[in-house]
Design a protein around this motif. Structure first.
Motif, PDB file in Angstrom:
ATOM      1  N   ALA A  86      13.289  -9.041  -9.769  1.00  0.00           N
ATOM      2  CA  ALA A  86      14.142  -8.452 -11.019  1.00  0.00           C
ATOM      3  C   ALA A  86      13.817  -8.626 -12.344  1.00  0.00           C
ATOM      4  O   ALA A  86      13.724  -7.868 -13.070  1.00  0.00           O
ATOM      5  CB  ALA A  86      15.760  -8.693 -10.728  1.00  0.00           C
ATOM      6  N   ILE A  87      13.571  -9.986 -12.559  1.00  0.00           N
ATOM      7  CA  ILE A  87      12.928 -10.444 -13.834  1.00  0.00           C
ATOM      8  C   ILE A  87      11.748  -9.817 -14.359  1.00  0.00           C
ATOM      9  O   ILE A  87      11.831  -9.239 -15.356  1.00  0.00           O
ATOM     10  CB  ILE A  87      13.076 -11.910 -13.890  1.00  0.00           C
ATOM     11  CG1 ILE A  87      14.401 -12.571 -13.813  1.00  0.00           C
ATOM     12  CG2 ILE A  87      12.277 -12.282 -15.285  1.00  0.00           C
ATOM     13  CD1 ILE A  87      14.404 -13.946 -13.602  1.00  0.00           C
ATOM     14  N   PHE A  88      10.922  -9.679 -13.538  1.00  0.00           N
ATOM     15  CA  PHE A  88       9.448  -9.313 -13.910  1.00  0.00           C
ATOM     16  C   PHE A  88       9.349  -7.908 -14.304  1.00  0.00           C
ATOM     17  O   PHE A  88       8.849  -7.609 -15.329  1.00  0.00           O
ATOM     18  CB  PHE A  88       8.469  -9.646 -13.175  1.00  0.00           C
ATOM     19  CG  PHE A  88       6.899  -9.492 -13.626  1.00  0.00           C
ATOM     20  CD1 PHE A  88       6.362 -10.172 -14.358  1.00  0.00           C
ATOM     21  CD2 PHE A  88       6.276  -8.187 -13.026  1.00  0.00           C
ATOM     22  CE1 PHE A  88       5.175  -9.776 -14.770  1.00  0.00           C
ATOM     23  CE2 PHE A  88       4.999  -7.685 -13.415  1.00  0.00           C
ATOM     24  CZ  PHE A  88       4.433  -8.837 -14.440  1.00  0.00           C
ATOM     25  N   GLY A 141      14.411   5.991 -14.561  1.00  0.00           N
ATOM     26  CA  GLY A 141      13.922   5.532 -13.257  1.00  0.00           C
ATOM     27  C   GLY A 141      13.248   4.326 -12.890  1.00  0.00           C
ATOM     28  O   GLY A 141      12.842   3.938 -11.965  1.00  0.00           O
ATOM     29  N   TYR A 142      12.265   3.932 -14.137  1.00  0.00           N
ATOM     30  CA  TYR A 142      11.621   2.636 -13.910  1.00  0.00           C
ATOM     31  C   TYR A 142      12.535   1.522 -13.572  1.00  0.00           C
ATOM     32  O   TYR A 142      11.895   0.552 -13.117  1.00  0.00           O
ATOM     33  CB  TYR A 142      11.159   2.376 -15.325  1.00  0.00           C
ATOM     34  CG  TYR A 142       9.984   3.517 -15.813  1.00  0.00           C
ATOM     35  CD1 TYR A 142       9.679   4.648 -15.174  1.00  0.00           C
ATOM     36  CD2 TYR A 142       9.338   3.351 -17.051  1.00  0.00           C
ATOM     37  CE1 TYR A 142       8.738   5.568 -15.534  1.00  0.00           C
ATOM     38  CE2 TYR A 142       8.349   4.305 -17.546  1.00  0.00           C
ATOM     39  CZ  TYR A 142       8.097   5.399 -16.782  1.00  0.00           C
ATOM     40  OH  TYR A 142       7.210   6.206 -17.071  1.00  0.00           O
ATOM     41  N   ILE A 143      13.865   1.590 -13.750  1.00  0.00           N
ATOM     42  CA  ILE A 143      14.532   0.064 -13.621  1.00  0.00           C
ATOM     43  C   ILE A 143      14.927   0.237 -12.280  1.00  0.00           C
ATOM     44  O   ILE A 143      15.428  -0.857 -11.797  1.00  0.00           O
ATOM     45  CB  ILE A 143      15.736   0.223 -14.573  1.00  0.00           C
ATOM     46  CG1 ILE A 143      16.279  -1.081 -14.638  1.00  0.00           C
ATOM     47  CG2 ILE A 143      16.883   1.091 -13.877  1.00  0.00           C
ATOM     48  CD1 ILE A 143      15.376  -1.997 -15.375  1.00  0.00           C
ATOM     49  N   LEU A 144      14.641   1.259 -11.280  1.00  0.00           N
ATOM     50  CA  LEU A 144      15.163   1.411  -9.886  1.00  0.00           C
ATOM     51  C   LEU A 144      14.790   0.387  -9.109  1.00  0.00           C
ATOM     52  O   LEU A 144      15.565  -0.273  -8.175  1.00  0.00           O
ATOM     53  CB  LEU A 144      14.921   2.655  -9.421  1.00  0.00           C
ATOM     54  CG  LEU A 144      15.549   3.096  -8.135  1.00  0.00           C
ATOM     55  CD1 LEU A 144      17.046   2.958  -8.460  1.00  0.00           C
ATOM     56  CD2 LEU A 144      15.111   4.450  -7.584  1.00  0.00           C
ATOM     57  N   PRO A 145      13.609  -0.263  -9.184  1.00  0.00           N
ATOM     58  CA  PRO A 145      13.132  -1.357  -8.386  1.00  0.00           C
ATOM     59  C   PRO A 145      13.845  -2.577  -8.315  1.00  0.00           C
ATOM     60  O   PRO A 145      13.740  -3.485  -7.521  1.00  0.00           O
ATOM     61  CB  PRO A 145      11.608  -1.649  -8.633  1.00  0.00           C
ATOM     62  CG  PRO A 145      11.166  -0.283  -9.152  1.00  0.00           C
ATOM     63  CD  PRO A 145      12.317   0.211 -10.064  1.00  0.00           C
ATOM     64  N   VAL A 146      14.530  -2.701  -9.399  1.00  0.00           N
ATOM     65  CA  VAL A 146      15.457  -4.061  -9.903  1.00  0.00           C
ATOM     66  C   VAL A 146      16.912  -3.947  -9.030  1.00  0.00           C
ATOM     67  O   VAL A 146      17.322  -5.198  -9.004  1.00  0.00           O
ATOM     68  CB  VAL A 146      15.430  -4.077 -11.454  1.00  0.00           C
ATOM     69  CG1 VAL A 146      16.436  -5.265 -11.780  1.00  0.00           C
ATOM     70  CG2 VAL A 146      14.172  -4.115 -11.955  1.00  0.00           C
ATOM     71  N   ILE A 147      17.133  -2.643  -8.622  1.00  0.00           N
ATOM     72  CA  ILE A 147      18.507  -2.731  -8.192  1.00  0.00           C
ATOM     73  C   ILE A 147      18.556  -3.649  -6.837  1.00  0.00           C
ATOM     74  O   ILE A 147      19.502  -3.923  -6.513  1.00  0.00           O
ATOM     75  CB  ILE A 147      18.890  -1.145  -7.718  1.00  0.00           C
ATOM     76  CG1 ILE A 147      18.940  -0.359  -9.111  1.00  0.00           C
ATOM     77  CG2 ILE A 147      20.193  -1.034  -7.370  1.00  0.00           C
ATOM     78  CD1 ILE A 147      19.706  -1.076 -10.246  1.00  0.00           C
ATOM     79  N   ALA A 148      17.662  -3.274  -5.888  1.00  0.00           N
ATOM     80  CA  ALA A 148      17.668  -3.981  -4.740  1.00  0.00           C
ATOM     81  C   ALA A 148      17.810  -5.491  -4.560  1.00  0.00           C
ATOM     82  O   ALA A 148      18.812  -6.180  -4.216  1.00  0.00           O
ATOM     83  CB  ALA A 148      16.391  -3.632  -3.743  1.00  0.00           C
ATOM     84  N   GLY A 168       0.884  -1.174  -0.145  1.00  0.00           N
ATOM     85  CA  GLY A 168       0.159   0.038  -0.062  1.00  0.00           C
ATOM     86  C   GLY A 168       0.923   1.256   0.013  1.00  0.00           C
ATOM     87  O   GLY A 168       0.661   2.362  -0.623  1.00  0.00           O
ATOM     88  N   VAL A 169       2.062   1.194   0.801  1.00  0.00           N
ATOM     89  CA  VAL A 169       2.895   2.531   0.709  1.00  0.00           C
ATOM     90  C   VAL A 169       3.356   2.446  -0.805  1.00  0.00           C
ATOM     91  O   VAL A 169       3.521   3.671  -1.093  1.00  0.00           O
ATOM     92  CB  VAL A 169       3.891   2.089   1.633  1.00  0.00           C
ATOM     93  CG1 VAL A 169       4.973   3.315   1.576  1.00  0.00           C
ATOM     94  CG2 VAL A 169       3.358   2.037   3.364  1.00  0.00           C
ATOM     95  N   ALA A 170       3.834   1.425  -1.441  1.00  0.00           N
ATOM     96  CA  ALA A 170       4.277   1.582  -2.765  1.00  0.00           C
ATOM     97  C   ALA A 170       3.071   2.102  -3.639  1.00  0.00           C
ATOM     98  O   ALA A 170       3.560   2.870  -4.554  1.00  0.00           O
ATOM     99  CB  ALA A 170       4.781   0.120  -3.241  1.00  0.00           C
ATOM    100  N   ALA A 171       1.936   1.955  -3.458  1.00  0.00           N
ATOM    101  CA  ALA A 171       0.896   2.260  -4.269  1.00  0.00           C
ATOM    102  C   ALA A 171       0.764   3.845  -4.091  1.00  0.00           C
ATOM    103  O   ALA A 171       0.033   4.650  -4.760  1.00  0.00           O
ATOM    104  CB  ALA A 171      -0.301   1.440  -4.218  1.00  0.00           C
ATOM    105  N   ALA A 175       1.053  -4.297  -9.850  1.00  0.00           N
ATOM    106  CA  ALA A 175       1.446  -4.998 -11.085  1.00  0.00           C
ATOM    107  C   ALA A 175       2.929  -5.703 -10.809  1.00  0.00           C
ATOM    108  O   ALA A 175       2.893  -6.905 -11.253  1.00  0.00           O
ATOM    109  CB  ALA A 175       1.351  -4.156 -12.093  1.00  0.00           C
ATOM    110  N   LEU A 176       3.861  -4.937 -10.266  1.00  0.00           N
ATOM    111  CA  LEU A 176       5.040  -5.420 -10.352  1.00  0.00           C
ATOM    112  C   LEU A 176       5.194  -6.701  -9.199  1.00  0.00           C
ATOM    113  O   LEU A 176       5.836  -7.615  -9.295  1.00  0.00           O
ATOM    114  CB  LEU A 176       6.122  -4.376  -9.742  1.00  0.00           C
ATOM    115  CG  LEU A 176       6.149  -3.228 -10.796  1.00  0.00           C
ATOM    116  CD1 LEU A 176       7.275  -2.330 -10.358  1.00  0.00           C
ATOM    117  CD2 LEU A 176       6.549  -3.979 -12.385  1.00  0.00           C
ATOM    118  N   ALA A 177       4.416  -6.081  -7.993  1.00  0.00           N
ATOM    119  CA  ALA A 177       4.803  -7.483  -6.930  1.00  0.00           C
ATOM    120  C   ALA A 177       3.598  -8.381  -7.417  1.00  0.00           C
ATOM    121  O   ALA A 177       4.415  -9.814  -7.273  1.00  0.00           O
ATOM    122  CB  ALA A 177       4.060  -6.711  -5.496  1.00  0.00           C
TER     123      ALA A 177
END
Length: 533
Positions: free
Chosen positions: A303-305, A319-326, A172-175, A184-186
């Motif tokens: 990371a893949i999805f 910036g769209y790629i940032l969630p993949v870094i962690a 919810g925080v991410a939303a 969608a990502l999760a």
């Protein structure tokens, strides 16, 4: 110490840049001044490009800090810290203490983290929220026995409600940070893991009613209240800025399908070479068919999805790629620690490849600065610092190779990590010394702060005319008002900010008495005396 230097130094070394930073900062400052914590407003009008989380956190900053740059960028720095601690905790629970430390160092010193931790945008808040949600989801699956620990740590306790609640809340925080893309990502990452491993029941546990309720409690109130106050909110935000942005190039951000490939390689520097042992480990698990309960495979799905999801988007931004870094930083940390632990009498030469990458970056930094930013870096002061950078890069490389030769790989890793901190300190020092030139090149901060722009020295009205968006939003923010557009109907003298092409058009309508150029792209400050007949 690494996190403090990497994430919190130099937040105000340069003024707000580009069109996004001053625009988001304006909305947050307006929210702090008006007390309206529901409707984001840009120049008095509702602005629904992004949800509310960044504005809330930056509003707290504007109430706490006198520096606009600290107030606007502090949310991203704190979010990066939270993401680093979350993935370190995940590494600790599944892979042990040493892997946790390696993961922490890798994530905090990647180019992507260092850049977006200093950006006044919602991107790092979004990425950090997803990283914490991924950590909570892994805890739920491990408690269900769906994920095994790679170390001899005790079995995780059963998380009946706490785990799903935390997962739903952070989703919810991410939303609130960036919208329905969080779901969608999760959801896509978990679905990918579920399909490949055929573990349907543990995955469906993440859709527990408690998780759904927690998500709704966190995310829905603001969406509902904003929609109630603003009837156009759902159409503008959900359909225009999410559905249409993804399906069509409505905002002119079209890029090729492979766009995020090179962006990802750059964002992971100087640790990009660790993708090779990470990929080799993934292929080994896949061939051995032992990935079903592997925590590494679950993390890799996160990371893949997202990469696949955004590659199909018709609008692409770095910036769209940032969630993949962690998740990739964690996987790289696992691969590196296993190479170090299994080296024995051998040497983990992958660290030599990382040290070589660091050396290449340090050697190239002065030349890249002079090539792409000649107005800023063609100075004697920068030449001296460029030599220092090159010498330090050579020292890091030689020290790392020496530690590897005498079989102290962890000291080699430490020397490599200090290079990122040194580069950050040198960048802040250079920007601080060259503050005037820096702001003139990238930000409207210094121009707007000049006495000629304020009473009693500013006697002529200020206007804009065909100026680039970054200078438009920057000048508006730092002058604290929406500057009007100049038109030929305006009589009398004025100070007009325009572009070089706009200056040519301006000269057809008015008498221009003086011209001052600055910035990248060029901005022109022109003094206009009177309209021509």
């Amino acid at each position: 110490m690494v996190l403090v230097f990497a994430l919190f130094t130099g937040l105000a070394s340069i003024g707000l840049v580009g069109p996004d930073e001053p625009r988001y900062a304006w909305i947050a400052r307006d929210m702090a001044q008006t007390g309206d914590w529901v409707t984001p407003r840009l120049y008095g009008q509702p602005w629904f490009e992004k949800p509310i989380l960044y504005y809330w956190t930056a509003t707290v900053g504007f109430k706490s800090f006198s520096s606009a740059e600290w107030a606007a960028r502090m949310p991203s720095a704190i979010a990066a810290l939270c993401a680093a601690l979350a993935i370190a905790w995940l590494a600790l629970k599944h892979y042990g203490e040493k892997t946790a430390w390696v993961t922490l160092l890798i994530f905090a010193t990647t180019v992507g983290t260092l850049a977006f931790a200093r950006a006044a945008t919602p991107d790092m808040l979004f990425a950090a929220s997803l990283a914490i949600a991924m950590t909570c989801a892994a805890g739920v699956l491990r408690s269900q026995g769906a994920l095994r620990a790679a170390t001899a740590s005790p079995q995780a306790p059963r998380m009946q409600l706490t785990g799903p609640i935390l997962f739903g809340a952070w989703l919810g925080v991410a939303a609130l940070a960036k919208g329905p893309g969080a779901v969608a990502l999760a959801g896509g990452s978990i679905a990918l893991w579920m399909i490949c491993t055929r573990q349907w029941r543990p995955a469906l546990r993440l859709a527990h009613p408690a998780a759904i309720a927690a998500f709704g409690i966190v995310a829905i109130p603001w969406y509902a209240l904003c929609a109630w106050r603003n009837p156009d909110f759902l159409r503008t935000f959900l359909f225009l800025h999410n559905v249409e942005r993804y399906l069509t190039p409505v905002f002119q951000h079209r890029q090729p399908f492979w766009f995020f490939g090179p962006i990802l390689l750059i964002a992971l520097l100087p640790w990009t070479v660790l993708l090779f042992p990470t990929g080799a480990e993934a292929m080994r698990l896949w061939r051995a068919k032992t990935f079903a309960d592997s925590p590494g495979f679950f993390i890799s799905c996160w990371a893949i999805f997202p990469i696949a999801f955004f590659s199909f988007s018709q609008s692409k931004l770095p910036g769209y790629i940032l969630p993949v870094i962690a998740p990739l930083a964690l996987l790289c940390g696992v691969a590196l620690e296993r190479r170090i632990a299994a080296s024995g009498t051998n040497r983990p030469w992958i660290l030599a490849a990382v040290a070589t990458t660091v050396l290449a970056l340090y050697l190239a930094a002065p030349f890249l600065g002079q090539k792409f930013l000649p107005d800023l870096f063609n100075s004697q002061n920068w030449h001296a610092r460029g030599k220092i950078l090159q010498c330090y890069g050579a020292i890091v490389f030689l020290a790392s190779m020496l530690f590897l030769f005498v079989r102290y790989p962890r000291l080699a890793l430490s020397s490599i990590c200090t290079s990122g901190l040194f580069l950050a300190l040198m960048a802040n020092d250079t920007l601080g010394i060259a503050e005037a030139r820096t702001d003139d090149q990238f930000s409207a901060r210094r121009v707007a702060a000049s006495p000629q722009m304020h009473p009693p020295y500013a006697t002529d009205p200020i206007a804009l005319y065909q100026v680039q968006r970054n200078w438009e939003f920057g000048l508006n923010f730092y002058l604290g008002r929406m500057i009007p557009e100049w038109s030929p109907e305006i009589t009398g003298p004025a100070v007009v900010f325009t572009s070089p092409s706009g200056l040519l058009a301006l000269e057809k309508h008015a008498s221009v008495t003086s011209v001052q150029e600055f910035g990248r792209p060029k901005c022109v400050k022109a003094a206009v005396e009177r309209p021509l007949p």
